[in-house]
Design a protein around this motif. Structure first.
Motif, mmCIF file in Angstrom:
data_model
loop_
_atom_site.group_PDB
_atom_site.id
_atom_site.type_symbol
_atom_site.label_atom_id
_atom_site.label_comp_id
_atom_site.label_asym_id
_atom_site.label_seq_id
_atom_site.Cartn_x
_atom_site.Cartn_y
_atom_site.Cartn_z
ATOM 1 N N ALA A 1 60.620 45.065 11.021
ATOM 2 C CA ALA A 1 59.179 44.826 11.121
ATOM 3 C C ALA A 1 58.521 45.875 12.017
ATOM 4 C CB ALA A 1 58.911 43.417 11.646
ATOM 5 N N PHE A 2 59.182 46.212 13.131
ATOM 6 C CA PHE A 2 58.622 47.258 13.989
ATOM 7 C C PHE A 2 58.539 48.579 13.234
ATOM 8 C CE2 PHE A 2 58.964 50.972 16.606
ATOM 9 C CZ PHE A 2 57.939 50.790 17.515
ATOM 10 N N GLN A 3 59.616 48.940 12.554
ATOM 11 C CA GLN A 3 59.670 50.205 11.824
ATOM 12 C C GLN A 3 58.577 50.276 10.756
ATOM 13 O OE1 GLN A 3 62.202 52.459 12.437
ATOM 14 N NE2 GLN A 3 62.218 53.791 10.660
ATOM 15 N N LEU A 4 58.417 49.204 9.993
ATOM 16 C CA LEU A 4 57.380 49.190 8.954
ATOM 17 C C LEU A 4 55.980 49.213 9.555
ATOM 18 C CD1 LEU A 4 58.583 46.806 6.112
ATOM 19 C CD2 LEU A 4 58.035 49.230 5.962
ATOM 20 N N PHE A 5 55.772 48.440 10.615
ATOM 21 C CA PHE A 5 54.463 48.443 11.268
ATOM 22 C C PHE A 5 54.135 49.845 11.756
ATOM 23 C CE2 PHE A 5 51.565 48.130 14.824
ATOM 24 C CZ PHE A 5 50.600 47.262 14.351
ATOM 25 N N LEU B 1 65.932 47.177 6.638
ATOM 26 C CA LEU B 1 66.270 46.371 7.820
ATOM 27 C C LEU B 1 65.612 44.993 7.743
ATOM 28 C CD1 LEU B 1 65.955 49.001 10.681
ATOM 29 C CD2 LEU B 1 68.000 47.679 10.126
ATOM 30 N N LEU B 2 64.339 44.969 7.386
ATOM 31 C CA LEU B 2 63.622 43.698 7.268
ATOM 32 C C LEU B 2 64.245 42.820 6.190
ATOM 33 C CD1 LEU B 2 61.243 41.920 8.152
ATOM 34 C CD2 LEU B 2 59.814 43.182 6.544
ATOM 35 N N PHE B 3 64.568 43.419 5.044
ATOM 36 C CA PHE B 3 65.184 42.679 3.945
ATOM 37 C C PHE B 3 66.553 42.131 4.355
ATOM 38 C CE2 PHE B 3 67.691 42.570 -0.054
ATOM 39 C CZ PHE B 3 66.964 41.590 -0.703
ATOM 40 N N ALA B 4 67.353 42.950 5.033
ATOM 41 C CA ALA B 4 68.661 42.487 5.513
ATOM 42 C C ALA B 4 68.489 41.313 6.472
ATOM 43 C CB ALA B 4 69.417 43.630 6.187
ATOM 44 N N GLY B 5 67.485 41.399 7.343
ATOM 45 C CA GLY B 5 67.214 40.288 8.266
ATOM 46 C C GLY B 5 66.835 39.016 7.538
ATOM 47 N N VAL C 1 62.478 39.727 19.105
ATOM 48 C CA VAL C 1 61.862 40.503 20.183
ATOM 49 C C VAL C 1 62.808 41.629 20.609
ATOM 50 C CG1 VAL C 1 61.109 40.407 22.594
ATOM 51 C CG2 VAL C 1 60.385 38.627 21.002
ATOM 52 N N ILE C 2 64.087 41.294 20.763
ATOM 53 C CA ILE C 2 65.076 42.305 21.148
ATOM 54 C C ILE C 2 65.180 43.385 20.065
ATOM 55 C CG2 ILE C 2 67.533 42.705 21.590
ATOM 56 C CD1 ILE C 2 67.556 39.849 22.863
ATOM 57 N N GLY C 3 65.236 42.978 18.807
ATOM 58 C CA GLY C 3 65.340 43.944 17.712
ATOM 59 C C GLY C 3 64.158 44.894 17.658
ATOM 60 N N TRP D 1 71.190 37.301 14.632
ATOM 61 C CA TRP D 1 71.373 38.572 13.930
ATOM 62 C C TRP D 1 70.261 38.784 12.907
ATOM 63 C CZ3 TRP D 1 73.698 42.642 15.423
ATOM 64 C CH2 TRP D 1 74.822 42.563 16.242
ATOM 65 N N GLY D 2 69.912 37.738 12.191
ATOM 66 C CA GLY D 2 68.817 37.860 11.228
ATOM 67 C C GLY D 2 67.512 38.216 11.906
ATOM 68 N N GLY D 3 67.239 37.576 13.037
ATOM 69 C CA GLY D 3 66.023 37.875 13.787
ATOM 70 C C GLY D 3 66.002 39.293 14.320
ATOM 71 N N ALA D 4 67.156 39.778 14.804
ATOM 72 C CA ALA D 4 67.225 41.139 15.342
ATOM 73 C C ALA D 4 66.965 42.171 14.237
ATOM 74 C CB ALA D 4 68.583 41.380 15.990
ATOM 75 N N LEU D 5 67.596 41.979 13.097
ATOM 76 C CA LEU D 5 67.383 42.907 11.974
ATOM 77 C C LEU D 5 65.933 42.855 11.491
ATOM 78 C CD1 LEU D 5 70.670 42.277 9.989
ATOM 79 C CD2 LEU D 5 70.006 44.421 11.117
#
Length: 163
Positions: free
Chosen positions: A103-107, A141-145, A25-27, A94-98
């Motif tokens: 996910a936001f960026q792709l959406f 970012l999603l992949f790194a997460g 949520v924060i990410g 950290w995984g969730g934030a990334l």
């Protein structure tokens, strides 16, 4: 409801999953803030909703800003509660934030820009390079997460260390 998700005094909250969700949520909120501040305000490339008057575009930016602030505050309260209960799992967070940011960026890049056509990244230019950079950045970012979450899951299966 699965039995391992039931909460109570004798059933602890699934800490890694909750850490991932709170940080997700924060990410997502941070990425929304970066988008809104950099691309909407500083560069002035677009508004959240560009298919109407400039006043409606400005209103849509304000609503996006309010939503991202609510998500950010809610996510940090959730994070603080996990820390208070000593349930925060750093790697899962950290995984969730990334993943949340990606996910936001792709959406935004795929759904808001291409499917719903609420706005484009920029106007008056050839969009393909912008779309590629925007969506590839989100995917990275999603992949790194996902990679960090995989490591968090693997670390969770290890035996606890003795002090």
């Amino acid at each position: 409801m699965r039995s391992d998700d039931q909460r109570g005094p004798d059933r602890p909250v699934p800490q890694a999953r909750t850490s991932m969700l709170a940080a997700g949520v924060i990410g997502a909120a941070v990425m929304a803030a970066v988008d809104e501040i950099v691309f909407h305000q500083i560069l002035g490339w677009h508004h959240f909703y560009d298919r109407s008057t400039p006043a409606v575009g400005l209103l849509s930016d304000g609503l996006l800003h309010a939503a991202e602030l609510l998500a950010l505050v809610g996510g940090f309260f959730w994070f603080a509660d996990l820390r208070r209960r000593q349930g925060w799992r750093r790697l899962a967070g950290w995984g969730g934030a990334l993943a949340g940011a990606g996910a936001f960026q792709l959406f935004d890049g795929l759904v808001d820009h291409k499917v719903l056509r609420l706005h484009q990244i920029r106007y008056g230019v050839h969009l393909l390079p912008y779309d590629i950079v925007w969506n590839v950045a989100g995917a990275l970012l999603l992949f790194a997460g996902v990679i960090v979450l995989g490591r968090a899951r693997a670390n969770g299966r290890e035996a606890p260390r003795r002090r």
